[in-house]
Design a protein around this motif. Sequence first.
Motif, short mmCIF file in Angstrom:
data_model
loop_
_atom_site.label_atom_id
_atom_site.label_comp_id
_atom_site.label_asym_id
_atom_site.label_seq_id
_atom_site.Cartn_x
_atom_site.Cartn_y
_atom_site.Cartn_z
N PHE A 278 28.12 21.57 -6.13
CA PHE A 278 29.56 21.41 -6.22
C PHE A 278 30.27 21.48 -4.88
CE2 PHE A 278 28.04 22.72 -10.34
CZ PHE A 278 28.75 21.90 -11.21
N GLU A 279 29.51 21.41 -3.81
CA GLU A 279 30.10 21.33 -2.49
C GLU A 279 30.55 19.88 -2.25
OE1 GLU A 279 29.03 22.32 2.20
OE2 GLU A 279 27.46 22.26 0.68
N LYS A 280 31.76 19.68 -1.75
CA LYS A 280 32.32 18.35 -1.56
C LYS A 280 31.82 17.75 -0.24
CE LYS A 280 35.04 18.64 -5.23
NZ LYS A 280 34.74 20.01 -5.68
N LEU A 281 31.04 16.67 -0.34
CA LEU A 281 30.46 16.01 0.83
C LEU A 281 30.60 14.50 0.68
CD1 LEU A 281 27.09 18.00 0.98
CD2 LEU A 281 29.14 18.45 2.33
N ASP A 282 30.40 13.76 1.79
CA ASP A 282 30.31 12.32 1.64
C ASP A 282 28.89 11.96 1.19
OD1 ASP A 282 28.54 11.90 3.92
OD2 ASP A 282 30.28 12.03 5.24
N TRP A 283 28.68 10.70 0.85
CA TRP A 283 27.41 10.29 0.24
C TRP A 283 26.22 10.53 1.16
CZ3 TRP A 283 23.40 6.80 0.99
CH2 TRP A 283 22.63 6.45 -0.12
N GLU A 284 26.37 10.18 2.43
CA GLU A 284 25.25 10.30 3.36
C GLU A 284 24.85 11.75 3.58
OE1 GLU A 284 25.76 8.20 6.97
OE2 GLU A 284 25.98 6.24 6.03
N VAL A 285 25.83 12.61 3.77
CA VAL A 285 25.52 14.03 3.98
C VAL A 285 24.90 14.62 2.71
CG1 VAL A 285 26.48 16.31 4.48
CG2 VAL A 285 27.31 14.30 5.71
N ALA A 286 25.44 14.22 1.56
CA ALA A 286 24.89 14.72 0.29
C ALA A 286 23.43 14.31 0.14
CB ALA A 286 25.71 14.18 -0.88
N ARG A 287 23.13 13.05 0.45
CA ARG A 287 21.74 12.62 0.33
C ARG A 287 20.83 13.37 1.29
NH1 ARG A 287 18.14 7.31 1.62
NH2 ARG A 287 16.44 7.95 0.21
N ASN A 288 21.30 13.57 2.51
CA ASN A 288 20.49 14.31 3.48
C ASN A 288 20.23 15.74 3.02
OD1 ASN A 288 20.15 12.19 5.30
ND2 ASN A 288 22.05 12.66 6.40
N ARG A 289 21.19 16.35 2.33
CA ARG A 289 20.99 17.70 1.80
C ARG A 289 19.84 17.68 0.78
NH1 ARG A 289 25.43 21.30 2.02
NH2 ARG A 289 26.07 21.36 4.21
N CYS A 290 19.88 16.68 -0.11
CA CYS A 290 18.82 16.57 -1.11
C CYS A 290 17.45 16.36 -0.45
CB CYS A 290 19.09 15.40 -2.07
SG CYS A 290 20.56 15.59 -3.12
N LEU A 291 17.41 15.46 0.53
CA LEU A 291 16.15 15.16 1.22
C LEU A 291 15.61 16.39 1.94
CD1 LEU A 291 17.00 11.64 2.68
CD2 LEU A 291 15.37 12.13 0.85
N SER A 292 16.50 17.14 2.58
CA SER A 292 16.05 18.32 3.34
C SER A 292 15.46 19.39 2.43
CB SER A 292 17.21 18.90 4.14
OG SER A 292 18.22 19.42 3.29
N ASP A 293 15.86 19.37 1.15
CA ASP A 293 15.32 20.35 0.20
C ASP A 293 14.08 19.82 -0.53
OD1 ASP A 293 17.22 22.26 0.75
OD2 ASP A 293 18.61 21.59 -0.81
N GLY A 294 13.66 18.58 -0.19
CA GLY A 294 12.46 18.03 -0.79
C GLY A 294 12.69 17.10 -1.96
N GLY A 295 13.95 16.71 -2.20
CA GLY A 295 14.26 15.82 -3.31
C GLY A 295 15.01 14.59 -2.84
N ASP A 296 15.88 14.07 -3.67
CA ASP A 296 16.72 12.92 -3.32
C ASP A 296 17.90 12.90 -4.28
OD1 ASP A 296 17.64 10.61 -2.07
OD2 ASP A 296 15.64 9.71 -2.01
N LEU A 297 18.88 12.07 -3.99
CA LEU A 297 19.99 11.90 -4.93
C LEU A 297 19.47 11.35 -6.26
CD1 LEU A 297 22.90 10.41 -2.78
CD2 LEU A 297 22.88 12.62 -3.96
N SER B 2 31.14 16.15 -5.33
CA SER B 2 29.93 16.89 -5.66
C SER B 2 28.77 15.90 -5.77
CB SER B 2 30.12 17.64 -6.98
OG SER B 2 31.19 18.55 -6.90
N TYR B 3 27.56 16.42 -5.94
CA TYR B 3 26.41 15.53 -5.99
C TYR B 3 25.28 16.16 -6.79
CZ TYR B 3 24.79 18.54 -2.14
OH TYR B 3 24.42 19.62 -1.36
N ILE B 4 24.36 15.32 -7.23
CA ILE B 4 23.22 15.78 -8.03
C ILE B 4 21.93 15.40 -7.32
CG2 ILE B 4 22.09 15.72 -10.28
CD1 ILE B 4 24.76 14.68 -11.44
N CYS B 5 21.08 16.39 -7.07
CA CYS B 5 19.76 16.13 -6.49
C CYS B 5 18.70 16.14 -7.59
CB CYS B 5 19.39 17.20 -5.46
SG CYS B 5 20.50 17.31 -4.04
#
Length: 224
Positions: free
Chosen positions: A50-69, A166-169
């Motif tokens: 539920f953190e408000k991010l743009d699409w690219e930053v959100a995807r990078n967050r997912c990738l850094s945790d081992g997943g993806d959008l 917000s975004y879903i990983c």
Amino acid sequence: MKKIIGLLCCFVIYCVSASAALIQRPAGCPDSLFPLNLATFDQLCLQFNFEKLDWEVARNRCLSDGGDLIQIRNESLQTFLQQVLTSQHMEKTGFWIGASDRDLESQWEWVTGDKNMTYSNWQDGQGTKAGKHSPDSDLDDCALMRVDYDFKWYDVPCRNKYLTYSYICQFAINGSESSAGNTNNAGNTNNAGHANNAGHTNHGYTVLLKFAAVFMVILQLLPL
């Protein structure tokens, strides 16, 4: 007073840590994920952020945790997400999902590079339903699932400081091959509709602990 504040700070850290220990992580979700805002669907572990991010930053967050959008590849997963997110009150606009047409205008594909999008839920005039080319479509390259418009998908600029959501990983269930999102057996779900206290975030928990640690250091530097 200094000792009292220090004890209160320690108590906050203890309560947060104890809460984390008591919350049960859905079976199969990676151990590295904080056990809040998680749900499982078929061979996927889903994390609602539920953190408000743009699409690219959100995807990078997912990738850094081992997943993806998340890649919503069938109606069953779309329906499941609607059931889970209807009850939350943290995000009233939308969630980023893992689809874009950045490589080729109007050629929407999943972030995995899979161009075979056999399922979609675009709003009329959006995405593959955009109709004739418009100047704005060159900028609207990333997909957003709009909570406030019956969970329809919208094309939105990927990088815009005024358009953060917000975004879903998604992550592979432990033992499955990947987090690519192949959910052909969509009828089989685990913990369906349970999102583990949706509205809190792993990132928020980390920030709280860091704040408490910094506060303790400052406290030690203060005079008695």
